[in-house]
Design a protein around this motif. Structure first.
Motif, short mmCIF file in Angstrom:
data_model
loop_
_atom_site.label_atom_id
_atom_site.label_comp_id
_atom_site.label_asym_id
_atom_site.label_seq_id
_atom_site.Cartn_x
_atom_site.Cartn_y
_atom_site.Cartn_z
N UNK A 162 29.43 18.15 34.36
CA UNK A 162 30.76 17.60 34.67
C UNK A 162 31.05 16.47 33.70
N UNK A 163 32.23 16.48 33.12
CA UNK A 163 32.57 15.42 32.17
C UNK A 163 33.77 14.62 32.69
N UNK A 164 33.72 13.32 32.45
CA UNK A 164 34.80 12.43 32.90
C UNK A 164 35.21 11.49 31.76
N UNK A 165 36.51 11.28 31.62
CA UNK A 165 37.01 10.25 30.72
C UNK A 165 37.09 8.96 31.54
N UNK A 166 36.06 8.14 31.39
CA UNK A 166 35.94 6.94 32.23
C UNK A 166 37.04 5.93 31.94
N UNK A 167 37.63 5.99 30.77
CA UNK A 167 38.68 5.01 30.42
C UNK A 167 39.94 5.24 31.26
N UNK A 168 40.04 6.42 31.88
CA UNK A 168 41.22 6.74 32.69
C UNK A 168 41.03 6.45 34.18
N UNK A 169 39.82 5.96 34.54
CA UNK A 169 39.54 5.73 35.96
C UNK A 169 39.94 4.31 36.35
N UNK A 170 40.68 4.18 37.45
CA UNK A 170 41.05 2.84 37.93
C UNK A 170 40.14 2.49 39.11
N UNK A 171 40.15 1.21 39.55
CA UNK A 171 39.33 0.86 40.72
C UNK A 171 39.62 1.82 41.88
#
Lengths: 419, 165
Positions: free
Chosen positions: A261-270
């Motif tokens: 599973x891959x995630x773009x962490x820069x797009x995650x908010x609190x």
């Protein structure tokens, strides 16, 4: 075929060159632990078995942390059972009040769990130690009783799911938000019986505190263990703490994963997990207007110094909403002292927070901040099940320490950017 | 061995805090724990449940805390077995270790209704919903777990093995 870090640790502890998912193995353990709720059952079974001694008094940790300082006579008796057993069997790692802290913050801090170890604990959040590159998993009291006798446990080699996080985290986004987001994505049984291997440049950039936050909550996705490959960050954390040998394992490039599973962490908010499951996550901007009665900052998931610093950054020069009770629980005596010396307590007290001694306390509705019917709490803890923090008619919302602190000031769930 | 009993139905993700709330974990006395089983979901459950009754639940039964008090309370309350779509990992181990019978069958878990009379052949895992007239097959119990059951649980298994060595 390459091996994952989990498979390598399991193979090394079972005397094999390699292991395969699904295979049943017996492994030698480096540590078995239990607390004031789970150890009394293990000790009773141990004593019924009429075995003279534990397999190794240096490889057992008994940490009375759940209902301590003892909240009533019954919980005092449970701690007494641990204390008497520890004295009788000369258990090295028994922690009396004053040295005791929340077990999963305490044992890594004291260098008792180390990279490459196999750790089994009668506490589901034992999976925390995967943050150090150890194989660590929660079990029941009977498994731990058997482990205290033999120094071994049986395990089924788990399949691994690889989670890859890339990108730089936004301000106020932490390891807690990554794991809540992930559980929101895969669900509370999304990694059932499996290993969650956390990788990627985002993870590599995190400190040990955030890594431990992520690993603690692997169980909230049903995982057997969570694990992060050890690196220089790990080395600088463990080298001054370790009093014995440890080993770094890494997954092979051709290791087999059942899923990636891959995630773009820069797009995650609190993130905030709404009642009554950790998978009910929303970004803070979608939280809506949720008034709160209590905020809790602490636990094995978010009670470390870095968590308290983050809360202090938000609380500095501010006071909480008069309708809110803010309870801050440094997870260990060392964290407590460091927070005090850094002046964090002054910020907390001026903000009208209360500072609790180290304990699991309200996380599981034990004591030190139990909720009344209809009350709502935002907490940096790990579970928001029905009745988890008190009355079954109360509610728990999970977040990172910055959001919990900001919510205490706002009187409703909200982020630091709203202040 | 055959089990037959009346069904109590629960949903997905029944966590061990709901099975037995932490506020009662100041003891490990089975009788005291059984008095509070499922209390936060149904305060009357411990008085309604009869010895031999069966729990049928959805996926991830027993998730959350590792507390062995959960299977201990269920067993002491007289529940003969649990049929679920799936079990959380630690609960699965704890059930075998404490001698609580559990069966995994997504089809049975979804189909069987509360109040139905269900029978289970323990050895084969054949589940019969007598009320609805339907049969299901539970996932076979792994050989190692059978060995544990045959030995009388994990502790006798471990102690026997230790004596042999």
């Amino acid at each position: 075929m390459g091996q994952t870090i989990t498979e390598k640790i399991l193979a090394a502890h079972s005397g094999k060159d390699s292991v395969t998912p699904g295979e049943l193995i017996t492994v030698k353990i480096d540590l078995a632990l239990a607390n004031d709720i789970t150890a009394p059952i293990s000790i009773k079974l141990f004593e019924e078995a009429q075995v003279e001694s534990v397999f190794d008094p240096d490889k057992i940790a008994l940490v009375p942390d759940h209902f301590v300082p003892n909240k009533d006579i019954k919980s005092a008796i449970q701690t007494q059972i641990l204390r008497q057993f520890a004295r009788k069997h000369k258990i090295t790692h028994f922690f009396e009040l004053g040295e005791m802290g929340v077990e999963h913050a305490l044992l890594p801090e004291q260098g008792i769990v180390l990279p490459g170890d196999i750790v089994v604990g009668a506490d589901s959040h034992t999976c925390t130690y995967g943050a150090l590159g150890a194989f660590a998993t929660g079990m029941g009291s009977t498994d731990i009783a058997a482990a205290m006798i033999t120094g071994e446990v049986w395990l089924k080699v788990p399949e691994s799911i690889k989670f890859v996080y890339s990108g730089q985290l936004r301000k106020w986004v932490t390891g807690k938000d990554l794991i809540l987001y992930t559980i929101g994505d895969i669900g509370v049984d999304g990694a059932l019986y499996r290993t969650m291997e956390f990788t990627g440049d985002t993870i590599e950039a995190l400190g040990m505190s955030d890594r431990m936050t992520i690993a603690t909550m692997a169980i909230e996705a049903g995982a057997k263990n969570g694990i992060i490959a050890p690196d220089e960050t790990t080395r600088s954390y463990v080298e001054s703490r370790a009093k014995r040998q440890y080993k770094f394992y890494q997954s092979d490039p051709d290791a087999r994963y059942i899923e990636v599973k891959t995630y773009d962490a820069s797009q995650i908010e609190p993130q905030v997990a709404f009642p009554h499951l950790p998978e009910n996550t929303r970004g803070i901007s979608d939280a809506g207007n949720v008034p709160i009665d209590q905020a809790v900052i602490g636990s094995c998931t978010n009670g470390r110094l870095e968590d308290l610093r983050l809360a202090a950054e938000v609380l500095k020069g501010r006071t909480i909403d008069p309708r809110v009770r803010l309870i801050i629980i440094p997870a260990t005596p060392t964290i407590y002292r460091q927070a005090m010396e850094e002046g964090l307590f002054d910020i907390f007290l001026k903000a009208k927070a209360i500072i609790s001694p180290p304990t699991c306390g309200p996380c599981l509705g034990g004591h030190m901040g139990v909720l009344a019917p209809g009350e709502r709490a935002i907490a940096t803890t790990n579970r928001n099940f029905i009745g988890r923090m008190g009355h079954p008619g109360s509610e728990v919302y999970l977040s990172n320490p910055a959001v919990a602190a900001a919510s205490a000031i706002l009187g409703r769930i909200g982020g630091p950017e709203e202040l | 061995m055959k089990i037959e009993g009346k069904v109590w139905k629960f949903g997905d993700n029944i966590d061990t805090d709901v099975i037995i709330a932490a506020r009662y974990l100041v003891t490990s006395d089975p009788k005291e724990l059984a008095r509070h089983i499922m209390e936060d979901m149904d305060p009357e459950f411990s008085t309604k449940v009869q010895p031999g009754d069966i729990i049928v639940a959805g996926k991830n039964f027993g998730c959350g805390s590792s507390r062995e008090h959960a299977p201990i309370a269920i067993k002491e309350a007289g529940i003969a077995c649990i049929i679920a779509e799936s079990f959380a990992r630690i609960f699965f181990r704890n059930a075998f270790n404490t001698g609580l019978l559990i069966f995994e069958s997504p089809e049975a878990a979804r189909s069987i209704q509360e109040g139905n009379i269900v029978s289970i052949e323990v050895e084969t895992g054949k589940i019969t919903d007598k009320t609805a007239g339907a049969t299901f097959a539970a996932a076979p119990i792994p050989q190692f777990m059978k060995d544990l059951i045959d030995a009388g649980g994990l502790m006798p298994y471990v102690l026997k093995k230790r004596l042999k060595n």
